[in-house]
Design an enzyme around this catalytic site. Structure first.
Site, PDB file in Angstrom:
ATOM      1  N   ARG A  51      34.078  11.785 -16.417  1.00  0.00           N
ATOM      2  CA  ARG A  51      33.165  12.804 -15.897  1.00  0.00           C
ATOM      3  C   ARG A  51      33.921  14.128 -15.762  1.00  0.00           C
ATOM      4  O   ARG A  51      35.124  14.175 -15.927  1.00  0.00           O
ATOM      5  CB  ARG A  51      32.580  12.347 -14.557  1.00  0.00           C
ATOM      6  CG  ARG A  51      33.665  11.780 -13.651  1.00  0.00           C
ATOM      7  CD  ARG A  51      33.566  12.105 -12.238  1.00  0.00           C
ATOM      8  NE  ARG A  51      33.472  13.495 -11.945  1.00  0.00           N
ATOM      9  CZ  ARG A  51      34.512  14.336 -11.896  1.00  0.00           C
ATOM     10  NH1 ARG A  51      35.746  13.929 -12.158  1.00  0.00           N
ATOM     11  NH2 ARG A  51      34.329  15.603 -11.578  1.00  0.00           N
ATOM     12  N   ALA A  53      33.039  18.363 -16.747  1.00  0.00           N
ATOM     13  CA  ALA A  53      32.579  18.943 -18.015  1.00  0.00           C
ATOM     14  C   ALA A  53      33.626  18.876 -19.152  1.00  0.00           C
ATOM     15  O   ALA A  53      33.329  18.352 -20.235  1.00  0.00           O
ATOM     16  CB  ALA A  53      32.110  20.374 -17.762  1.00  0.00           C
ATOM     17  N   ARG A 105      24.260  12.940 -20.845  1.00  0.00           N
ATOM     18  CA  ARG A 105      24.142  13.787 -19.639  1.00  0.00           C
ATOM     19  C   ARG A 105      23.717  15.191 -20.074  1.00  0.00           C
ATOM     20  O   ARG A 105      24.257  15.725 -21.044  1.00  0.00           O
ATOM     21  CB  ARG A 105      25.482  13.862 -18.874  1.00  0.00           C
ATOM     22  CG  ARG A 105      25.890  12.532 -18.255  1.00  0.00           C
ATOM     23  CD  ARG A 105      27.017  12.710 -17.250  1.00  0.00           C
ATOM     24  NE  ARG A 105      26.538  13.241 -15.982  1.00  0.00           N
ATOM     25  CZ  ARG A 105      27.362  13.656 -15.015  1.00  0.00           C
ATOM     26  NH1 ARG A 105      28.671  13.644 -15.182  1.00  0.00           N
ATOM     27  NH2 ARG A 105      26.868  14.108 -13.871  1.00  0.00           N
ATOM     28  N   ASP A 253      29.704  23.480 -14.780  1.00  0.00           N
ATOM     29  CA  ASP A 253      29.235  22.632 -15.880  1.00  0.00           C
ATOM     30  C   ASP A 253      28.567  23.439 -16.989  1.00  0.00           C
ATOM     31  O   ASP A 253      28.502  23.016 -18.135  1.00  0.00           O
ATOM     32  CB  ASP A 253      28.283  21.566 -15.360  1.00  0.00           C
ATOM     33  CG  ASP A 253      29.063  20.539 -14.563  1.00  0.00           C
ATOM     34  OD1 ASP A 253      29.316  20.786 -13.372  1.00  0.00           O
ATOM     35  OD2 ASP A 253      29.472  19.531 -15.157  1.00  0.00           O
ATOM     36  N   ASN A 263      26.977  23.963 -11.180  1.00  0.00           N
ATOM     37  CA  ASN A 263      28.101  23.084 -10.833  1.00  0.00           C
ATOM     38  C   ASN A 263      27.557  22.004  -9.897  1.00  0.00           C
ATOM     39  O   ASN A 263      26.362  21.997  -9.563  1.00  0.00           O
ATOM     40  CB  ASN A 263      29.235  23.877 -10.182  1.00  0.00           C
ATOM     41  CG  ASN A 263      30.495  23.038 -10.042  1.00  0.00           C
ATOM     42  OD1 ASN A 263      30.924  22.387 -10.995  1.00  0.00           O
ATOM     43  ND2 ASN A 263      31.103  23.021  -8.863  1.00  0.00           N
TER      44      ASN A 263
END
Ligand code: MRU
Length: 363
Positions: A51, A53, A105, A253, A263
């Site tokens: 996980r 970004a 995602r 992100d 974020n």
């Protein structure tokens, strides 16, 4: 403890596997997973075993390279005589696999950014034998990882230029080395300052509901000997009021062209509180996280996650009534007007971000 002893995302060429630290097991257990199939890789991204970004981007690069290897093997078995036909089938399967990984995602732009980079390699070699494209894809996937490390170090140097020894720094979620491949983004100045004896006091928001701040940031910073204090998310305002915080650093992100930054959920509250107390709030953003196709934050897709993350996933006993309705967005958007500066590997962008980001990152 050496920061370089953790390999967050890697490729095991012999085993044909993406290798990740299972971040859902930290801080208790450091377990490496070898993922072979696209389904395994998709699941690991979805479940946050890998996980953050930039780390998701690197995992996607290696993941799609492995998909390309499998596709090539299948074509080899078919023994196709026509090179163009073989390329067309390879490219079609490759882009389908890429779309599949990209669906894991939605918010972090680094996922689609890395897949687009890998896709360009395939398009640039149009009509060539699929097996001859594989080395180029492998090279590109390693380049994405190597660039991430250099980028984070550069972000750290720029961020450190804003700081003085013994400052108190607050961060939210985990934009640390575990969210990247080395140094992290929001934590890069903390690591560099630590190496250079700055003696920072670091404060980590625990970051409900998945506790990335408690499980990951507090762990990775304290294990190298930094002075780390953990707090619940709803304590940040009181901490700022106490005068202990000199600056806030978070990752992101996806940053829109105007500087609005998505974020981890809760970041926008931290920015608001920082503004209220006159504390600088910095977003640390590799240029790969800036989405110039998105004019502002309104269009950023915010991932909604499973209700059980809020009610029971991290508890021994369920912490909410059965069947309670749950609101669980994974990210929020901090408006550009609440951000003091966006720190990229190319320098520090300030308002108006539409111009400063373009100038720094579109060269
Ligand atoms: O849901 P996560 O844990 O992937 O969210 C991570 C974050 O929000 C990070 O702050 C962001 O990806 C930046 S990582 C350098």
């Amino acid at each position: 403890m050496d920061i370089n002893d953790l390999e967050v995302v890697d490729l095991d060429e012999k085993d044909g596997a993406l290798v990740i630290i299972d971040q859902t097991k930290l801080p208790g257990v450091t377990e490496y997973l070898h993922l072979h199939t696209q389904k395994e890789i998709w699941d690991a991204i979805k479940k946050l075993q890998v996980r953050g970004a930039p780390a998701i981007g690197v995992a996607a690069g290696f993941g799609i390279y492995l998909a390309a290897c499998d596709i090539c093997e299948g074509l080899h078995a078919k023994n196709m005589a026509d090179k163009n036909e073989a390329y067309d089938e390879f490219a079609s399967d490759f882009f389908n696999a890429s779309d599949y990984l990209n669906s894991s995602r939605p918010t972090a732009v680094n996922l689609s950014w890395a897949l687009k980079r890998m896709g360009k390699v395939v398009s640039d070699h149009k009509g060539e034998a699929p097996a001859s494209i594989l080395p180029h894809l492998k090279e590109e996937s390693y380049a994405i990882k190597a660039e991430d490390q250099a980028t984070n170090k550069a972000i750290g140097e720029h961020a450190l230029s804003l700081l003085k020894p013994h400052m108190g720094l607050l961060t939210h979620c985990n934009a640390g080395l575990l969210a990247t491949t080395k140094y992290g983004t929001a934590t890069a100045a903390m690591y560099l300052g630590h190496e250079r004896g700055y003696g920072f006091r670091i404060y980590c928001d625990e970051t409900r509901p998945l506790l990335q701040g408690a499980r990951l940031t507090a762990w990775e910073l304290s294990r190298v000997g930094m002075d780390v204090t953990l707090l619940c998310d709803n304590m940040a305002n009181s901490l700022m009021k106490s005068g202990k915080i000199d600056a806030v650093f978070t990752g992101c992100d996806r940053v829109a062209a105007n500087g609005d930054s998505a974020n981890k959920i809760g970041t926008s509250y931290v920015a608001l509180a920082a503004k209220r107390h006159g504390i600088p709030f910095y977003i640390c953003a590799p240029s790969s996280t800036i989405d110039f196709d998105m004019p502002d934050g309104d269009a950023i897709v915010i991932e909604q996650r499973d209700p059980d993350e809020v009610t029971e996933a991290w508890y021994k006993n369920r912490m909410a009534p059965e069947n309670i309705k749950v609101y669980n967005p994974a990210f929020d958007v901090t408006p550009a007007s609440d951000i003091t500066a966006i720190i990229t590997e190319n320098g520090i962008a300030r308002e108006p971000f539409t111009e400063s980001l373009k100038e720094l990152c579109c060269r």
